[in-house]
Design a protein around this motif. Structure first.
Motif, mmCIF file in Angstrom:
data_model
loop_
_atom_site.group_PDB
_atom_site.id
_atom_site.type_symbol
_atom_site.label_atom_id
_atom_site.label_comp_id
_atom_site.label_asym_id
_atom_site.label_seq_id
_atom_site.Cartn_x
_atom_site.Cartn_y
_atom_site.Cartn_z
ATOM 1 N N UNK A 47 0.800 -1.303 0.010
ATOM 2 C CA UNK A 47 0.094 -0.089 -0.017
ATOM 3 C C UNK A 47 0.963 1.415 0.113
ATOM 4 N N UNK A 48 0.539 2.224 -1.102
ATOM 5 C CA UNK A 48 1.375 3.284 -1.277
ATOM 6 C C UNK A 48 0.400 4.527 -1.001
ATOM 7 N N UNK A 49 0.639 5.491 0.031
ATOM 8 C CA UNK A 49 -0.427 6.623 0.126
ATOM 9 C C UNK A 49 0.362 7.945 -0.392
ATOM 10 N N UNK A 50 -0.410 8.614 -1.457
ATOM 11 C CA UNK A 50 0.026 9.883 -1.696
ATOM 12 C C UNK A 50 -0.949 11.030 -1.277
ATOM 13 N N UNK A 51 -0.373 11.794 -0.601
ATOM 14 C CA UNK A 51 -1.355 12.978 -0.059
ATOM 15 C C UNK A 51 -1.023 14.110 -1.071
ATOM 16 N N UNK A 52 -2.513 14.369 -1.411
ATOM 17 C CA UNK A 52 -2.471 15.552 -2.617
ATOM 18 C C UNK A 52 -4.056 15.230 -2.991
ATOM 19 N N UNK A 53 -4.318 16.559 -3.982
ATOM 20 C CA UNK A 53 -5.616 16.597 -4.440
ATOM 21 C C UNK A 53 -5.603 15.993 -6.004
ATOM 22 N N UNK A 54 -6.568 15.440 -6.173
ATOM 23 C CA UNK A 54 -6.939 15.051 -7.728
ATOM 24 C C UNK A 54 -7.047 16.225 -8.756
ATOM 25 N N UNK A 55 -7.229 17.239 -8.219
ATOM 26 C CA UNK A 55 -7.547 18.372 -8.829
ATOM 27 C C UNK A 55 -6.230 18.812 -9.450
ATOM 28 N N UNK A 56 -5.070 18.489 -8.995
ATOM 29 C CA UNK A 56 -3.623 18.828 -9.451
ATOM 30 C C UNK A 56 -3.254 17.771 -10.474
ATOM 31 N N UNK A 57 -3.298 18.160 -11.466
ATOM 32 C CA UNK A 57 -3.036 17.509 -12.664
ATOM 33 C C UNK A 57 -1.670 16.719 -12.720
ATOM 34 N N UNK A 58 -0.541 17.757 -12.408
ATOM 35 C CA UNK A 58 0.698 16.948 -12.506
ATOM 36 C C UNK A 58 0.903 16.049 -11.382
ATOM 37 N N UNK A 59 0.075 16.162 -10.218
ATOM 38 C CA UNK A 59 0.129 15.001 -9.437
ATOM 39 C C UNK A 59 -0.470 13.794 -9.792
ATOM 40 N N UNK A 60 -1.279 13.702 -10.419
ATOM 41 C CA UNK A 60 -2.090 12.888 -10.830
ATOM 42 C C UNK A 60 -1.541 12.030 -11.926
ATOM 43 N N UNK A 61 -0.827 12.703 -12.831
ATOM 44 C CA UNK A 61 -0.279 12.392 -14.033
ATOM 45 C C UNK A 61 1.275 11.593 -13.611
ATOM 46 N N UNK A 62 1.732 11.960 -12.603
ATOM 47 C CA UNK A 62 3.018 11.711 -11.789
ATOM 48 C C UNK A 62 2.616 10.307 -11.148
ATOM 49 N N UNK A 63 1.523 10.216 -10.583
ATOM 50 C CA UNK A 63 1.159 8.731 -9.835
ATOM 51 C C UNK A 63 1.026 7.573 -11.096
ATOM 52 N N UNK A 64 0.159 8.346 -12.000
ATOM 53 C CA UNK A 64 -0.051 7.126 -13.037
ATOM 54 C C UNK A 64 1.024 6.679 -13.940
ATOM 55 N N UNK A 65 1.966 7.674 -13.920
ATOM 56 C CA UNK A 65 3.256 7.297 -14.757
ATOM 57 C C UNK A 65 4.205 6.422 -13.868
ATOM 58 N N UNK A 66 4.324 6.682 -12.600
ATOM 59 C CA UNK A 66 5.035 6.000 -11.844
ATOM 60 C C UNK A 66 4.606 4.543 -11.483
ATOM 61 N N UNK A 67 3.167 4.652 -11.013
ATOM 62 C CA UNK A 67 2.618 3.390 -10.556
ATOM 63 C C UNK A 67 2.129 2.397 -11.729
ATOM 64 N N UNK A 68 1.793 3.151 -12.874
ATOM 65 C CA UNK A 68 1.326 2.303 -14.030
ATOM 66 C C UNK A 68 0.126 1.315 -13.490
ATOM 67 N N UNK A 69 -0.901 1.788 -13.129
ATOM 68 C CA UNK A 69 -2.048 0.884 -12.587
ATOM 69 C C UNK A 69 -2.684 0.139 -13.767
#
Ligand SMILES: NC(=O)c1ccc[n+]([C@@H]2O[C@H](COP(=O)([O-])OP(=O)(O)OC[C@H]3O[C@@H](n4cnc5c(N)ncnc54)[C@H](O)[C@@H]3O)[C@@H](O)[C@H]2O)c1
Length: 309
Positions: A47-69
């Motif tokens: 389990x990895x937890x990222x604190x932040x808002x999905x309204x922040x595009x860069x944060x969301x893009x970064x999570x998808x790029x790194x985690x590759x769900x």
């Protein structure tokens, strides 16, 4: 699965984490803890937890790029201040667009969206079929309806689950925790003259399992028992459970302008298309959640309705 869950610290999100992490799936949660709580997410492998808002595009893009769900469950939503339209739009519209758009990268096999029945307006047809026209009239309903429309337009293999009141651990919204907390504290209560459908967490988790399957049908689904119960009935059950004996009968008041007299969803299309149906009866669902409160208590209680004047 490599499962990305937005809003994973919330009521439904935490139950999803509790189901999928011990089963050996890799889970990444994005949550800003607006209504969810950090402490419900255990520090465990997988389990990895990222604190932040999905309204922040860069944060969301970064999570998808790194985690590759390989799978996404979009559970984050804003609703706690009915007058904060901008926050509702930022999370439920812009945030949903960010998550949907990021999920369009190769590799995401299934996208599950969680949707409110407030999209249906004050339907006079009860139970409400999934084909009923949408006419939301609150900030939460309007923004969630727009979000669902982006999910449906995305071309992703998706399921948008229009949910009854899911009832289970950590439930912090609606009449059950409100009555439990107030009656325990010896405070007065009132009931709105409304009817709602209640779905056990176990049945919710079962439908999520179904729509995450490879090749599961895409579309929009009502997820409900199809059975309505009055708020007064809920009050009586909670009062009996906590052994509260109010001096006077509980006042029953007309629903407020942002409320809906009857929300009971018709699950017939879901039964036919997914082969899922609710298994846990109302009495058992109520007993389970009340026992959970006995063991863990009720913390904050949120509402997407304005307080009555
Ligand atoms: N619980 C129900 O019965 C029910 C019924 C209908 C629809 N839904 C939908 O199910 C989903 C989960 O609901 P819930 O009952 O668990 O609510 P919840 O408030 O417990 O969970 C929502 C989570 O989203 C997080 N969040 C809010 N804004 C965010 C943002 N900008 N970025 C990241 N995280 C954010 C919150 O902190 C919280 O952890 C929501 O989409 C809701 O609309 C729930």
């Amino acid at each position: 699965m490599r499962l990305l869950i937005t809003g994973g610290a919330g009521c439904l999100g935490a139950s999803l984490v509790e189901r999928f992490v011990p089963a050996g799936h890799e889970v990444l949660v994005i949550d800003n803890f607006a209504t969810g709580k950090r402490e419900v997410l255990p520090a465990v492998a997988g389990l990895t937890v990222v604190e932040g808002s999905i309204a922040e595009r860069a944060l969301v893009d970064g999570c998808f790029a790194e985690f590759r769900p390989s799978h996404v469950i979009h559970s984050a939503a804003a609703y706690k201040d009915p007058d904060d339209w901008r926050e509702d739009a930022a999370t439920n519209v812009t945030g949903t667009i960010n998550v949907v758009d990021a999920a369009r990268r190769p590799g995401v096999a299934r996208f599950v969206n969680l949707q409110t029945a407030l999209s249906y307006w004050r339907s006079e047809v009860v139970p409400i079929p999934v084909t009923h026209p949408l006419r939301p009239f609150t900030s939460y309903g309007i923004s969630k309806t727009a979000g669902e429309a982006y999910v449906a337009m995305s071309g992703l293999p998706f399921a948008s689950l229009r949910l009854a009141n899911v009832t289970g651990p950590r439930l912090a919204i609606g009449p059950i925790p409100t009555f439990y907390k107030r009656l325990k504290a010896g405070q007065k209560c009132f009931c709105s003259e409304t009817v709602r459908d209640f779905l056990d967490m176990e049945d919710f988790l079962a439908v999520v399992d179904r729509v995450l399957e490879d090749g599961a049908p895409s579309g929009v689904f009502n997820v409900s028992t199809g059975e309505g119960h009055s708020i007064e009935e809920i009050f009586d059950l909670v009062a009996a459970h906590v052994d509260a004996r109010p001096d006077e009968p509980v006042p029953v008041v007309a629903p407020g302008p942002d409320d809906v007299p009857a929300v009971v969803l018709d699950p017939a299309h879901t039964h036919e298309t997914l082969g899922w149906r609710a298994r846990v009866g109302f009495a058992e669902t109520m007993a389970r959640v009340l026992e959970w409160y006995d063991a863990h208590g009720v913390t904050d209680v949120y509402s997407h309705l304005k307080a009555p004047r």
